[in-house]
Design a protein around this motif. Structure first.
Motif, mmCIF file in Angstrom:
data_model
loop_
_atom_site.group_PDB
_atom_site.id
_atom_site.type_symbol
_atom_site.label_atom_id
_atom_site.label_comp_id
_atom_site.label_asym_id
_atom_site.label_seq_id
_atom_site.Cartn_x
_atom_site.Cartn_y
_atom_site.Cartn_z
ATOM 1 N N ALA A 110 -115.365 -50.246 -29.172
ATOM 2 C CA ALA A 110 -114.322 -50.729 -30.073
ATOM 3 C C ALA A 110 -113.418 -51.694 -29.307
ATOM 4 O O ALA A 110 -113.224 -51.541 -28.096
ATOM 5 C CB ALA A 110 -113.518 -49.556 -30.611
ATOM 6 N N PRO A 111 -112.885 -52.682 -29.979
ATOM 7 C CA PRO A 111 -111.999 -53.628 -29.270
ATOM 8 C C PRO A 111 -110.749 -52.903 -28.764
ATOM 9 O O PRO A 111 -110.275 -51.946 -29.371
ATOM 10 C CB PRO A 111 -111.648 -54.679 -30.328
ATOM 11 C CG PRO A 111 -111.970 -54.049 -31.643
ATOM 12 C CD PRO A 111 -113.025 -53.017 -31.385
ATOM 13 N N ALA A 112 -110.254 -53.383 -27.666
ATOM 14 C CA ALA A 112 -109.076 -52.764 -27.050
ATOM 15 C C ALA A 112 -107.857 -52.983 -27.934
ATOM 16 O O ALA A 112 -107.688 -54.032 -28.541
ATOM 17 C CB ALA A 112 -108.837 -53.345 -25.673
ATOM 18 N N ALA A 113 -106.979 -52.001 -27.980
ATOM 19 C CA ALA A 113 -105.752 -52.110 -28.787
ATOM 20 C C ALA A 113 -104.753 -52.990 -28.050
ATOM 21 O O ALA A 113 -104.700 -52.993 -26.820
ATOM 22 C CB ALA A 113 -105.175 -50.717 -29.014
ATOM 23 N N PRO A 114 -103.975 -53.750 -28.778
ATOM 24 C CA PRO A 114 -102.977 -54.590 -28.107
ATOM 25 C C PRO A 114 -101.926 -53.727 -27.405
ATOM 26 O O PRO A 114 -101.656 -52.605 -27.804
ATOM 27 C CB PRO A 114 -102.356 -55.415 -29.231
ATOM 28 C CG PRO A 114 -102.689 -54.686 -30.492
ATOM 29 C CD PRO A 114 -103.942 -53.907 -30.219
ATOM 30 N N ALA A 115 -101.317 -54.281 -26.349
ATOM 31 C CA ALA A 115 -100.338 -53.536 -25.564
ATOM 32 C C ALA A 115 -99.104 -53.231 -26.382
ATOM 33 O O ALA A 115 -98.531 -52.157 -26.269
ATOM 34 C CB ALA A 115 -99.964 -54.326 -24.320
ATOM 35 N N GLN A 116 -98.613 -54.180 -27.161
ATOM 36 C CA GLN A 116 -97.430 -53.967 -27.991
ATOM 37 C C GLN A 116 -97.816 -54.228 -29.440
ATOM 38 O O GLN A 116 -98.625 -55.100 -29.737
ATOM 39 C CB GLN A 116 -96.308 -54.909 -27.598
ATOM 40 C CG GLN A 116 -95.822 -54.663 -26.193
ATOM 41 C CD GLN A 116 -94.720 -55.654 -25.839
ATOM 42 O OE1 GLN A 116 -94.363 -56.529 -26.631
ATOM 43 N NE2 GLN A 116 -94.154 -55.508 -24.661
ATOM 44 N N PRO A 117 -97.219 -53.477 -30.319
ATOM 45 C CA PRO A 117 -97.542 -53.719 -31.734
ATOM 46 C C PRO A 117 -97.002 -55.073 -32.155
ATOM 47 O O PRO A 117 -95.938 -55.514 -31.741
ATOM 48 C CB PRO A 117 -96.852 -52.578 -32.473
ATOM 49 C CG PRO A 117 -95.837 -52.039 -31.541
ATOM 50 C CD PRO A 117 -96.293 -52.370 -30.169
ATOM 51 N N GLY A 118 -97.778 -55.731 -32.960
ATOM 52 C CA GLY A 118 -97.364 -57.047 -33.434
ATOM 53 C C GLY A 118 -96.349 -56.920 -34.569
ATOM 54 O O GLY A 118 -96.557 -56.201 -35.520
ATOM 55 N N VAL A 119 -95.203 -57.606 -34.375
ATOM 56 C CA VAL A 119 -94.151 -57.588 -35.379
ATOM 57 C C VAL A 119 -94.073 -58.989 -35.971
ATOM 58 O O VAL A 119 -93.956 -59.965 -35.234
ATOM 59 C CB VAL A 119 -92.793 -57.187 -34.761
ATOM 60 C CG1 VAL A 119 -91.672 -57.213 -35.783
ATOM 61 C CG2 VAL A 119 -92.908 -55.847 -34.105
ATOM 62 N N PRO A 120 -94.124 -59.088 -37.258
ATOM 63 C CA PRO A 120 -94.046 -60.438 -37.839
ATOM 64 C C PRO A 120 -92.650 -61.040 -37.661
ATOM 65 O O PRO A 120 -91.638 -60.376 -37.811
ATOM 66 C CB PRO A 120 -94.360 -60.218 -39.332
ATOM 67 C CG PRO A 120 -94.155 -58.771 -39.591
ATOM 68 C CD PRO A 120 -94.292 -58.065 -38.272
ATOM 69 N N THR A 121 -92.626 -62.282 -37.313
ATOM 70 C CA THR A 121 -91.358 -62.984 -37.127
ATOM 71 C C THR A 121 -91.298 -64.100 -38.155
ATOM 72 O O THR A 121 -92.058 -65.046 -38.090
ATOM 73 C CB THR A 121 -91.250 -63.542 -35.720
ATOM 74 O OG1 THR A 121 -92.362 -64.363 -35.475
ATOM 75 C CG2 THR A 121 -91.136 -62.456 -34.686
ATOM 76 N N ASN A 122 -90.326 -64.026 -39.052
ATOM 77 C CA ASN A 122 -90.181 -65.073 -40.065
ATOM 78 C C ASN A 122 -88.881 -65.773 -39.870
ATOM 79 O O ASN A 122 -87.854 -65.491 -39.637
ATOM 80 C CB ASN A 122 -90.247 -64.506 -41.462
ATOM 81 C CG ASN A 122 -91.652 -64.067 -41.787
ATOM 82 O OD1 ASN A 122 -92.546 -64.148 -40.981
ATOM 83 N ND2 ASN A 122 -91.795 -63.622 -43.001
#
Length: 122
Positions: A110-122
């Motif tokens: 399985a692909p590795a999980a990102p280190a930090q969760p992605g937060v949308p920036t608008n």
């Protein structure tokens, strides 16, 4: 003696099967014994009586031979059950073909999980 009785029993069995198949059943059946194409040497009733008597005689012979073989075989050594025997040696499996063995590829990781969760920036 047992072999002679066994062969005679087999012949009586085959004759009994043949005579039963020749008889006309109420539903028609094979009805071979009562066909008029046999030269009409006997009437339908005469053929039925002959086949009925033959069936009775062959059935009696069958039962007498079965009882005789059972009584003669009673004094022989008991063989026992096949389940009472100890298990035999294991036979190694022999390859059935000269093809190379089939290898299975492992499932992709399985692909590795990102280190930090992605937060949308608008």
């Amino acid at each position: 003696m047992m072999t002679v009785l066994l062969v005679l029993h087999l012949l009586v069995t085959l004759a009994l099967i043949g005579v039963v198949l020749l008889q006309r059943s109420e539903g028609g059946g094979l009805g071979i014994g009562s066909s008029q194409g046999m030269g009409s040497f006997m009437t339908g009733r005469g053929t039925a009586n002959l086949l009925t008597r033959s069936t009775g005689i062959l059935a009696t012979l069958f039962m007498v031979l079965a009882l005789a073989m059972a009584l003669l075989g009673r004094g022989q050594a008991q063989r026992g059950s096949i389940l009472d025997l100890p298990p035999g040696p294991a036979i190694p499996a022999q390859p059935t073909s000269q093809l190379p063995p089939v290898t299975t590829n492992p499932a992709p990781a399985a692909p590795a999980a990102p280190a930090q969760p992605g937060v949308p920036t608008n």
